[in-house]
Enzyme design. Structure first.
Site, PDB file in Angstrom:
ATOM      1  N   CYS A  78      -4.887   2.556  -3.504  1.00  0.00           N
ATOM      2  CA  CYS A  78      -3.643   3.087  -2.908  1.00  0.00           C
ATOM      3  C   CYS A  78      -2.487   2.107  -3.131  1.00  0.00           C
ATOM      4  CB  CYS A  78      -3.807   3.386  -1.422  1.00  0.00           C
ATOM      5  SG  CYS A  78      -4.959   4.691  -1.098  1.00  0.00           S
ATOM      6  N   ASP A 101       3.172  -4.622   7.971  1.00  0.00           N
ATOM      7  CA  ASP A 101       1.984  -3.779   7.857  1.00  0.00           C
ATOM      8  C   ASP A 101       0.771  -4.693   8.024  1.00  0.00           C
ATOM      9  OD1 ASP A 101      -0.205  -2.348   7.063  1.00  0.00           O
ATOM     10  OD2 ASP A 101       0.624  -1.690   5.147  1.00  0.00           O
ATOM     11  N   LYS A 161     -10.206  -0.188  10.885  1.00  0.00           N
ATOM     12  CA  LYS A 161     -10.423  -1.367  10.035  1.00  0.00           C
ATOM     13  C   LYS A 161     -10.770  -2.585  10.890  1.00  0.00           C
ATOM     14  CE  LYS A 161      -7.160   0.194   6.487  1.00  0.00           C
ATOM     15  NZ  LYS A 161      -7.966   0.698   5.383  1.00  0.00           N
ATOM     16  N   GLN A 168      -4.501  -4.872   7.080  1.00  0.00           N
ATOM     17  CA  GLN A 168      -5.561  -5.753   6.556  1.00  0.00           C
ATOM     18  C   GLN A 168      -5.555  -7.124   7.224  1.00  0.00           C
ATOM     19  OE1 GLN A 168      -7.927  -4.759   4.727  1.00  0.00           O
ATOM     20  NE2 GLN A 168      -7.109  -2.831   3.932  1.00  0.00           N
ATOM     21  N   HIS A 227       0.867  -1.186   0.000  1.00  0.00           N
ATOM     22  CA  HIS A 227       0.000   0.000   0.000  1.00  0.00           C
ATOM     23  C   HIS A 227       0.900   1.230   0.000  1.00  0.00           C
ATOM     24  CE1 HIS A 227      -2.730   2.971   1.921  1.00  0.00           C
ATOM     25  NE2 HIS A 227      -3.732   2.183   1.587  1.00  0.00           N
TER      26      HIS A 227
HETATM   27  C1  LIG Z   1      -2.360  -2.689   3.630  1.00  0.00           C
HETATM   28  C2  LIG Z   1      -2.636  -1.309   4.156  1.00  0.00           C
HETATM   29  N1  LIG Z   1      -1.668  -0.634   4.775  1.00  0.00           N
HETATM   30  C3  LIG Z   1      -1.850   0.583   5.281  1.00  0.00           C
HETATM   31  C4  LIG Z   1      -3.063   1.216   5.169  1.00  0.00           C
HETATM   32  C5  LIG Z   1      -3.243   2.586   5.733  1.00  0.00           C
HETATM   33  O1  LIG Z   1      -4.160   2.591   6.767  1.00  0.00           O
HETATM   34  P1  LIG Z   1      -4.676   3.966   7.382  1.00  0.00           P
HETATM   35  O2  LIG Z   1      -5.174   4.790   6.232  1.00  0.00           O
HETATM   36  O3  LIG Z   1      -5.748   3.563   8.329  1.00  0.00           O
HETATM   37  O4  LIG Z   1      -3.506   4.599   8.065  1.00  0.00           O
HETATM   38  C6  LIG Z   1      -4.124   0.572   4.512  1.00  0.00           C
HETATM   39  C7  LIG Z   1      -5.422   1.235   4.316  1.00  0.00           C
HETATM   40  O5  LIG Z   1      -6.174   0.907   3.449  1.00  0.00           O
HETATM   41  C8  LIG Z   1      -3.899  -0.725   4.008  1.00  0.00           C
HETATM   42  O6  LIG Z   1      -4.859  -1.402   3.381  1.00  0.00           O
END
Ligand SMILES: Cc1ncc(COP(=O)(O)O)c(C=O)c1O
Length: 420
Positions: A378, A214, A240, A217, A137
Protein backbone atom coordinates in the site's frame (compact mmCIF):
# COMPACT_ATOMS: atom_id res chain seq x y z
CA UNK A 1 -1.80 -24.46 26.64
CA UNK A 2 0.12 -24.18 23.39
CA UNK A 3 3.80 -24.53 24.12
CA UNK A 4 6.45 -22.70 22.20
CA UNK A 5 8.15 -26.10 21.83
CA UNK A 6 5.91 -26.44 18.75
CA UNK A 7 8.74 -24.44 17.19
CA UNK A 8 12.34 -25.42 16.59
CA UNK A 9 14.88 -25.01 19.39
CA UNK A 10 14.14 -21.80 21.25
CA UNK A 11 16.64 -19.03 20.81
CA UNK A 12 14.89 -15.79 21.74
CA UNK A 13 16.98 -12.81 22.69
CA UNK A 14 18.58 -13.06 26.14
CA UNK A 15 17.12 -10.97 28.93
CA UNK A 16 13.52 -11.21 27.73
CA UNK A 17 12.11 -14.33 29.41
CA UNK A 18 8.67 -12.70 29.72
CA UNK A 19 8.39 -12.49 25.97
CA UNK A 20 9.12 -16.19 25.58
CA UNK A 21 6.32 -16.96 28.00
CA UNK A 22 4.11 -14.50 26.14
CA UNK A 23 4.02 -16.83 23.13
CA UNK A 24 1.71 -19.09 25.05
CA UNK A 25 -0.77 -16.25 25.40
CA UNK A 26 -1.57 -16.38 21.67
CA UNK A 27 -3.66 -19.45 20.82
CA UNK A 28 -3.25 -19.09 17.04
CA UNK A 29 0.54 -19.43 17.29
CA UNK A 30 0.03 -23.11 18.13
CA UNK A 31 -1.51 -23.77 14.71
CA UNK A 32 0.23 -25.78 12.07
CA UNK A 33 0.12 -24.45 8.51
CA UNK A 34 0.52 -27.04 5.74
CA UNK A 35 1.76 -29.44 8.37
CA UNK A 36 4.46 -27.03 9.64
CA UNK A 37 4.49 -24.92 12.81
CA UNK A 38 3.26 -21.43 12.03
CA UNK A 39 5.94 -18.72 11.98
CA UNK A 40 3.88 -15.55 11.77
CA UNK A 41 6.07 -12.75 10.40
CA UNK A 42 3.35 -10.50 8.97
CA UNK A 43 2.79 -8.34 12.03
CA UNK A 44 2.90 -5.05 10.15
CA UNK A 45 -0.25 -6.17 8.33
CA UNK A 46 -1.99 -7.26 11.51
CA UNK A 47 -0.97 -8.82 14.81
CA UNK A 48 -2.34 -11.92 16.53
CA UNK A 49 -4.51 -11.58 19.63
CA UNK A 50 -3.63 -12.69 23.16
CA UNK A 51 -6.10 -14.56 25.36
CA UNK A 52 -6.52 -11.43 27.51
CA UNK A 53 -8.03 -9.58 24.54
CA UNK A 54 -10.19 -12.52 23.44
CA UNK A 55 -11.43 -12.91 27.04
CA UNK A 56 -12.18 -9.20 27.48
CA UNK A 57 -14.32 -9.11 24.34
CA UNK A 58 -16.14 -12.31 25.34
CA UNK A 59 -16.63 -11.06 28.90
CA UNK A 60 -18.07 -7.81 27.60
CA UNK A 61 -20.63 -9.61 25.42
CA UNK A 62 -21.44 -12.12 28.17
CA UNK A 63 -21.87 -9.62 31.01
CA UNK A 64 -22.28 -6.03 29.84
CA UNK A 65 -23.56 -5.81 26.26
CA UNK A 66 -25.96 -2.93 25.61
CA UNK A 67 -25.90 0.28 23.62
CA UNK A 68 -23.94 3.21 25.03
CA UNK A 69 -24.93 6.73 26.09
CA UNK A 70 -28.64 5.94 25.62
CA UNK A 71 -30.30 3.52 27.99
CA UNK A 72 -31.58 4.18 31.45
CA UNK A 73 -30.93 0.57 32.42
CA UNK A 74 -28.06 -1.04 34.27
CA UNK A 75 -26.47 -2.80 31.30
CA UNK A 76 -26.38 0.38 29.27
CA UNK A 77 -24.61 2.06 32.16
CA UNK A 78 -22.05 -0.75 32.29
CA UNK A 79 -21.46 -0.66 28.55
CA UNK A 80 -21.05 3.12 28.61
CA UNK A 81 -18.65 2.86 31.53
CA UNK A 82 -16.58 0.18 29.78
CA UNK A 83 -16.46 2.22 26.57
CA UNK A 84 -15.50 5.48 28.28
CA UNK A 85 -12.96 3.74 30.51
CA UNK A 86 -11.35 2.39 27.36
CA UNK A 87 -11.09 5.97 26.10
CA UNK A 88 -9.37 6.99 29.32
CA UNK A 89 -6.95 4.07 28.99
CA UNK A 90 -6.01 5.12 25.46
CA UNK A 91 -5.52 8.71 26.67
CA UNK A 92 -3.05 7.45 29.31
CA UNK A 93 -1.33 5.19 26.76
CA UNK A 94 -0.67 8.20 24.53
CA UNK A 95 -0.22 10.63 27.43
CA UNK A 96 -2.96 12.86 26.03
CA UNK A 97 -3.85 15.83 28.17
CA UNK A 98 -7.57 14.97 28.31
CA UNK A 99 -9.77 11.94 27.60
CA UNK A 100 -11.86 13.99 25.18
CA UNK A 101 -8.85 14.25 22.88
CA UNK A 102 -9.40 10.57 22.01
CA UNK A 103 -11.89 9.80 19.23
CA UNK A 104 -12.70 6.15 18.53
CA UNK A 105 -12.73 5.30 14.82
CA UNK A 106 -12.43 2.12 12.72
CA UNK A 107 -8.69 2.43 12.29
CA UNK A 108 -5.85 4.65 11.14
CA UNK A 109 -7.44 4.98 7.70
CA UNK A 110 -10.70 6.33 9.05
CA UNK A 111 -8.86 8.66 11.45
CA UNK A 112 -6.93 10.25 8.58
CA UNK A 113 -10.08 10.52 6.46
CA UNK A 114 -11.79 12.24 9.38
CA UNK A 115 -9.07 14.87 9.71
CA UNK A 116 -8.67 15.32 5.94
CA UNK A 117 -12.39 15.88 5.48
CA UNK A 118 -13.23 17.81 8.61
CA UNK A 119 -10.07 19.85 9.20
CA UNK A 120 -9.57 20.11 5.44
CA UNK A 121 -13.07 21.56 4.93
CA UNK A 122 -12.28 24.62 7.07
CA UNK A 123 -8.57 25.07 6.41
CA UNK A 124 -7.89 24.13 2.78
CA UNK A 125 -8.50 26.62 0.00
CA UNK A 126 -7.46 26.98 -3.60
CA UNK A 127 -3.69 27.20 -3.91
CA UNK A 128 -3.02 25.79 -0.45
CA UNK A 129 -0.61 22.92 0.14
CA UNK A 130 -0.46 19.73 2.21
CA UNK A 131 3.04 18.38 2.77
CA UNK A 132 3.63 14.60 2.89
CA UNK A 133 6.73 12.44 2.68
CA UNK A 134 7.65 10.00 -0.07
CA UNK A 135 7.20 7.00 2.23
CA UNK A 136 3.52 7.38 3.12
CA UNK A 137 1.02 4.53 3.12
CA UNK A 138 -1.92 5.03 0.74
CA UNK A 139 -4.03 5.76 3.87
CA UNK A 140 -1.96 8.91 4.37
CA UNK A 141 -1.99 9.94 0.71
CA UNK A 142 -5.40 9.33 -0.81
CA UNK A 143 -7.55 11.13 1.83
CA UNK A 144 -5.35 14.23 1.38
CA UNK A 145 -5.53 13.94 -2.38
CA UNK A 146 -9.33 13.85 -2.13
CA UNK A 147 -9.40 16.83 0.25
CA UNK A 148 -7.02 18.79 -2.00
CA UNK A 149 -9.12 17.99 -5.08
CA UNK A 150 -12.22 19.33 -3.34
CA UNK A 151 -10.47 22.55 -2.29
CA UNK A 152 -8.26 23.15 -5.32
CA UNK A 153 -5.22 22.64 -3.09
CA UNK A 154 -2.20 20.47 -3.91
CA UNK A 155 0.04 17.83 -2.37
CA UNK A 156 3.76 18.33 -1.96
CA UNK A 157 5.97 15.34 -1.29
CA UNK A 158 9.29 15.47 0.56
CA UNK A 159 11.95 13.19 -0.98
CA UNK A 160 13.62 10.25 0.69
CA UNK A 161 17.25 9.18 0.51
CA UNK A 162 18.59 5.91 -0.91
CA UNK A 163 18.77 4.54 2.65
CA UNK A 164 15.02 4.98 3.04
CA UNK A 165 15.49 7.89 5.43
CA UNK A 166 13.63 11.12 4.95
CA UNK A 167 15.67 13.93 3.42
CA UNK A 168 15.04 16.17 6.42
CA UNK A 169 16.70 19.26 4.94
CA UNK A 170 14.57 18.96 1.79
CA UNK A 171 11.48 18.44 3.96
CA UNK A 172 12.27 21.71 5.74
CA UNK A 173 12.64 23.51 2.42
CA UNK A 174 9.27 22.31 1.16
CA UNK A 175 7.21 24.35 3.60
CA UNK A 176 5.76 27.48 2.04
CA UNK A 177 3.39 30.22 3.23
CA UNK A 178 0.61 28.11 1.65
CA UNK A 179 1.34 24.94 3.67
CA UNK A 180 -1.75 24.27 5.78
CA UNK A 181 -0.83 20.89 7.26
CA UNK A 182 1.89 18.24 7.10
CA UNK A 183 0.98 14.55 7.43
CA UNK A 184 3.86 12.17 8.06
CA UNK A 185 4.34 8.58 9.03
CA UNK A 186 6.09 7.81 12.32
CA UNK A 187 7.34 4.43 11.04
CA UNK A 188 7.30 3.37 7.38
CA UNK A 189 5.37 0.14 6.89
CA UNK A 190 7.35 -0.70 3.75
CA UNK A 191 10.89 0.15 4.92
CA UNK A 192 10.77 0.18 8.71
CA UNK A 193 12.30 3.68 8.81
CA UNK A 194 11.57 5.53 12.05
CA UNK A 195 11.13 9.21 11.24
CA UNK A 196 12.39 11.94 13.60
CA UNK A 197 8.82 13.11 14.19
CA UNK A 198 9.64 15.28 17.19
CA UNK A 199 12.09 17.26 15.10
CA UNK A 200 9.63 17.38 12.21
CA UNK A 201 6.90 18.72 14.49
CA UNK A 202 9.34 21.40 15.65
CA UNK A 203 10.13 22.37 12.05
CA UNK A 204 6.42 22.54 11.15
CA UNK A 205 5.35 24.44 14.24
CA UNK A 206 8.13 26.99 13.72
CA UNK A 207 6.27 27.82 10.50
CA UNK A 208 2.83 27.69 12.14
CA UNK A 209 1.89 24.42 10.38
CA UNK A 210 0.00 21.68 12.25
CA UNK A 211 1.15 18.07 12.05
CA UNK A 212 -0.70 14.76 11.72
CA UNK A 213 1.40 11.72 12.59
CA UNK A 214 0.40 8.34 11.18
CA UNK A 215 1.36 6.03 14.04
CA UNK A 216 -0.11 2.80 12.61
CA UNK A 217 3.33 1.13 12.61
CA UNK A 218 4.73 2.96 15.63
CA UNK A 219 2.14 2.41 18.35
CA UNK A 220 2.86 -1.35 18.68
CA UNK A 221 6.62 -0.81 18.97
CA UNK A 222 7.56 2.58 20.42
CA UNK A 223 6.51 4.08 23.77
CA UNK A 224 4.43 7.14 22.87
CA UNK A 225 3.89 10.54 24.43
CA UNK A 226 1.86 12.87 22.24
CA UNK A 227 2.52 15.83 24.51
CA UNK A 228 6.27 15.33 24.24
CA UNK A 229 5.97 14.83 20.46
CA UNK A 230 3.86 17.97 20.30
CA UNK A 231 1.90 16.74 17.26
CA UNK A 232 -1.59 18.04 16.57
CA UNK A 233 -3.07 14.69 15.52
CA UNK A 234 -1.86 11.11 16.06
CA UNK A 235 -3.60 8.05 14.61
CA UNK A 236 -3.28 4.30 15.02
CA UNK A 237 -5.20 1.02 14.53
CA UNK A 238 -6.09 -1.44 17.29
CA UNK A 239 -5.51 -4.54 15.18
CA UNK A 240 -1.80 -3.80 14.68
CA UNK A 241 -1.43 -3.50 18.46
CA UNK A 242 -2.69 -6.98 19.43
CA UNK A 243 -6.26 -5.63 19.68
CA UNK A 244 -9.38 -6.36 17.63
CA UNK A 245 -10.03 -5.26 14.06
CA UNK A 246 -12.48 -2.43 13.44
CA UNK A 247 -11.28 -0.15 16.24
CA UNK A 248 -8.72 2.62 16.03
CA UNK A 249 -7.83 5.95 17.52
CA UNK A 250 -7.64 9.55 16.48
CA UNK A 251 -5.86 11.74 19.01
CA UNK A 252 -6.41 15.44 18.36
CA UNK A 253 -5.53 18.47 20.44
CA UNK A 254 -8.75 19.64 22.08
CA UNK A 255 -8.72 23.08 20.46
CA UNK A 256 -8.48 21.54 16.98
CA UNK A 257 -11.27 19.05 17.67
CA UNK A 258 -13.46 21.81 19.13
CA UNK A 259 -13.06 23.92 16.00
CA UNK A 260 -13.62 21.09 13.50
CA UNK A 261 -17.06 20.29 12.05
CA UNK A 262 -18.48 16.75 12.42
CA UNK A 263 -17.27 14.04 10.06
CA UNK A 264 -20.45 11.98 9.81
CA UNK A 265 -24.02 12.70 10.89
CA UNK A 266 -26.33 10.44 12.88
CA UNK A 267 -27.20 9.34 16.38
CA UNK A 268 -24.98 10.17 19.37
CA UNK A 269 -23.13 13.05 17.68
CA UNK A 270 -25.99 15.54 18.26
CA UNK A 271 -27.34 17.58 21.13
CA UNK A 272 -30.65 18.50 19.53
CA UNK A 273 -32.16 17.78 16.13
CA UNK A 274 -35.01 19.57 14.40
CA UNK A 275 -35.75 19.41 10.70
CA UNK A 276 -34.48 22.97 10.46
CA UNK A 277 -31.26 22.73 12.44
CA UNK A 278 -29.10 20.36 14.44
CA UNK A 279 -26.64 21.21 17.19
CA UNK A 280 -23.59 19.05 17.82
CA UNK A 281 -22.64 16.99 20.82
CA UNK A 282 -19.43 17.86 22.70
CA UNK A 283 -16.00 16.54 21.66
CA UNK A 284 -15.23 13.64 21.19
CA UNK A 285 -18.80 12.33 20.68
CA UNK A 286 -19.35 14.94 17.95
CA UNK A 287 -17.13 12.69 15.81
CA UNK A 288 -18.66 9.33 16.80
CA UNK A 289 -21.93 9.09 14.84
CA UNK A 290 -23.97 5.93 15.33
CA UNK A 291 -23.40 2.94 17.60
CA UNK A 292 -19.65 2.68 18.10
CA UNK A 293 -17.52 -0.47 18.24
CA UNK A 294 -17.95 -0.92 22.00
CA UNK A 295 -16.51 -4.43 22.16
CA UNK A 296 -13.61 -3.26 20.00
CA UNK A 297 -12.83 -0.46 22.45
CA UNK A 298 -12.98 -2.93 25.34
CA UNK A 299 -10.64 -5.28 23.45
CA UNK A 300 -8.26 -2.43 22.63
CA UNK A 301 -8.09 -1.50 26.27
CA UNK A 302 -7.21 -5.11 27.14
CA UNK A 303 -4.52 -5.07 24.45
CA UNK A 304 -2.99 -1.90 25.87
CA UNK A 305 -3.07 -3.36 29.38
CA UNK A 306 -1.40 -6.50 28.04
CA UNK A 307 1.33 -4.58 26.20
CA UNK A 308 1.95 -2.26 29.12
CA UNK A 309 2.31 -5.21 31.51
CA UNK A 310 5.12 -6.56 29.31
CA UNK A 311 6.50 -3.08 28.68
CA UNK A 312 6.88 -1.47 25.27
CA UNK A 313 10.56 -0.84 25.94
CA UNK A 314 11.14 -4.61 26.34
CA UNK A 315 9.07 -5.33 23.22
CA UNK A 316 11.01 -2.77 21.25
CA UNK A 317 14.37 -4.15 22.43
CA UNK A 318 13.35 -7.71 21.56
CA UNK A 319 12.13 -6.76 18.08
CA UNK A 320 15.29 -4.72 17.54
CA UNK A 321 17.43 -7.79 18.27
CA UNK A 322 15.35 -9.94 15.93
CA UNK A 323 15.65 -7.30 13.21
CA UNK A 324 19.42 -7.07 13.60
CA UNK A 325 19.78 -10.86 13.50
CA UNK A 326 17.43 -11.25 10.53
CA UNK A 327 19.14 -8.45 8.59
CA UNK A 328 22.55 -10.06 9.09
CA UNK A 329 21.37 -13.54 8.14
CA UNK A 330 19.33 -12.45 5.12
CA UNK A 331 22.25 -10.42 3.78
CA UNK A 332 24.39 -13.56 3.70
CA UNK A 333 22.07 -15.12 1.11
CA UNK A 334 23.41 -14.67 -2.44
CA UNK A 335 21.34 -12.23 -4.52
CA UNK A 336 19.45 -10.72 -1.57
CA UNK A 337 19.20 -6.96 -1.17
CA UNK A 338 17.68 -5.34 1.91
CA UNK A 339 15.41 -2.44 0.97
CA UNK A 340 15.47 0.25 3.65
CA UNK A 341 18.70 0.63 5.60
CA UNK A 342 17.84 3.62 7.77
CA UNK A 343 19.89 4.06 10.95
CA UNK A 344 16.74 3.90 13.02
CA UNK A 345 14.31 1.15 12.11
CA UNK A 346 11.39 -0.65 13.74
CA UNK A 347 10.97 -4.43 13.31
CA UNK A 348 10.36 -4.47 9.56
CA UNK A 349 12.65 -6.14 7.02
CA UNK A 350 11.91 -5.51 3.34
CA UNK A 351 14.05 -7.27 0.77
CA UNK A 352 14.28 -8.42 -2.82
CA UNK A 353 16.00 -11.48 -4.22
CA UNK A 354 17.63 -11.19 -7.62
CA UNK A 355 15.72 -13.19 -10.22
CA UNK A 356 12.88 -14.20 -7.89
CA UNK A 357 9.57 -12.34 -7.71
CA UNK A 358 8.56 -11.38 -4.15
CA UNK A 359 5.26 -13.24 -4.58
CA UNK A 360 7.17 -16.44 -5.35
CA UNK A 361 9.24 -15.94 -2.20
CA UNK A 362 5.99 -15.49 -0.25
CA UNK A 363 4.51 -18.67 -1.72
CA UNK A 364 7.59 -20.79 -1.02
CA UNK A 365 7.73 -19.46 2.54
CA UNK A 366 4.03 -20.17 3.01
CA UNK A 367 4.70 -23.82 2.20
CA UNK A 368 7.25 -23.78 5.02
CA UNK A 369 4.65 -22.36 7.44
CA UNK A 370 6.26 -18.89 7.33
CA UNK A 371 3.82 -16.01 6.79
CA UNK A 372 5.27 -12.84 5.26
CA UNK A 373 3.87 -10.15 2.98
CA UNK A 374 4.85 -9.60 -0.64
CA UNK A 375 3.71 -6.70 -2.78
CA UNK A 376 3.69 -2.91 -2.85
CA UNK A 377 2.61 -2.66 0.82
CA UNK A 378 0.00 0.00 0.00
CA UNK A 379 2.87 2.34 -0.81
CA UNK A 380 2.88 2.41 -4.61
CA UNK A 381 4.44 5.89 -4.90
CA UNK A 382 7.30 4.73 -2.66
CA UNK A 383 7.81 1.62 -4.83
CA UNK A 384 7.91 3.91 -7.89
CA UNK A 385 10.55 6.07 -6.20
CA UNK A 386 12.60 2.97 -5.40
CA UNK A 387 12.12 1.63 -8.94
CA UNK A 388 10.69 -1.63 -7.59
CA UNK A 389 7.33 -3.25 -8.37
CA UNK A 390 7.26 -5.00 -5.01
CA UNK A 391 9.30 -6.30 -2.10
CA UNK A 392 9.03 -9.22 0.30
CA UNK A 393 8.54 -8.08 3.88
CA UNK A 394 9.00 -9.86 7.19
CA UNK A 395 7.73 -7.91 10.19
CA UNK A 396 8.25 -8.85 13.80
CA UNK A 397 6.03 -8.84 16.86
CA UNK A 398 6.62 -9.44 20.53
CA UNK A 399 6.11 -13.22 20.21
CA UNK A 400 8.58 -13.88 17.40
CA UNK A 401 11.79 -15.83 17.95
CA UNK A 402 15.20 -16.30 16.40
CA UNK A 403 14.13 -19.82 15.48
CA UNK A 404 11.43 -18.28 13.29
CA UNK A 405 13.99 -16.01 11.66
CA UNK A 406 16.03 -19.15 10.89
CA UNK A 407 12.97 -20.65 9.17
CA UNK A 408 12.59 -17.42 7.18
CA UNK A 409 16.22 -17.53 6.07
CA UNK A 410 16.04 -21.22 5.12
CA UNK A 411 12.87 -20.53 3.09
CA UNK A 412 14.49 -17.65 1.20
CA UNK A 413 17.50 -19.84 0.38
CA UNK A 414 15.13 -22.51 -0.91
CA UNK A 415 13.29 -19.96 -3.09
CA UNK A 416 16.62 -18.84 -4.53
CA UNK A 417 17.58 -22.43 -5.35
CA UNK A 418 14.22 -23.24 -6.98
CA UNK A 419 14.00 -20.13 -9.15
CA UNK A 420 17.59 -19.64 -10.24
C1 LIG B 1 1.81 3.26 7.99
C2 LIG B 1 0.37 2.84 7.88
N1 LIG B 1 -0.59 3.76 7.89
C3 LIG B 1 -1.88 3.46 7.81
C4 LIG B 1 -2.29 2.15 7.70
C5 LIG B 1 -3.74 1.83 7.60
O1 LIG B 1 -4.17 1.10 8.69
P1 LIG B 1 -5.63 0.46 8.71
O2 LIG B 1 -5.76 -0.35 7.45
O3 LIG B 1 -5.65 -0.37 9.94
O4 LIG B 1 -6.60 1.59 8.75
C6 LIG B 1 -1.33 1.13 7.65
C7 LIG B 1 -1.71 -0.28 7.47
O5 LIG B 1 -0.95 -1.09 7.03
C8 LIG B 1 0.03 1.49 7.76
O6 LIG B 1 1.00 0.57 7.74
Amino acid sequence: MIRSSALPAETAAPGVPDLLRARDDFPILGRRIRGKPLAYLDNAATTQKPRAVLAAVRRYYCTSNANVHRGVHALSDRATQAYEEARGRVARFLNAREDREIVFVRGATEAINLVAQSYGSIHLQEGDEVLLTGMEHHANIVPWQMACDRAGARLKVAPILASGELDLAAYGRMFSPRTRLTAVTHVSNALGTVNPVREMVGMAHARGVPVLVDGAQAAPHIPLDVQALGCDFYVFSGHKLYGPTGIGVLYGKADHLEAMPPYQGGGDMILRVTFEKTTWNAVPWKFEAGTPNIAGAVGLRAAIDYLDAIGLAAVSAHEGELLAYATEEVRRIPGVRVVGTAREKAGILSFVVEGVHPHDIGTILDHEGVAIRAGHHCAMPLMDLLGLPATARASFGLYNTQAEVDLLVAGIRKAGEIFR
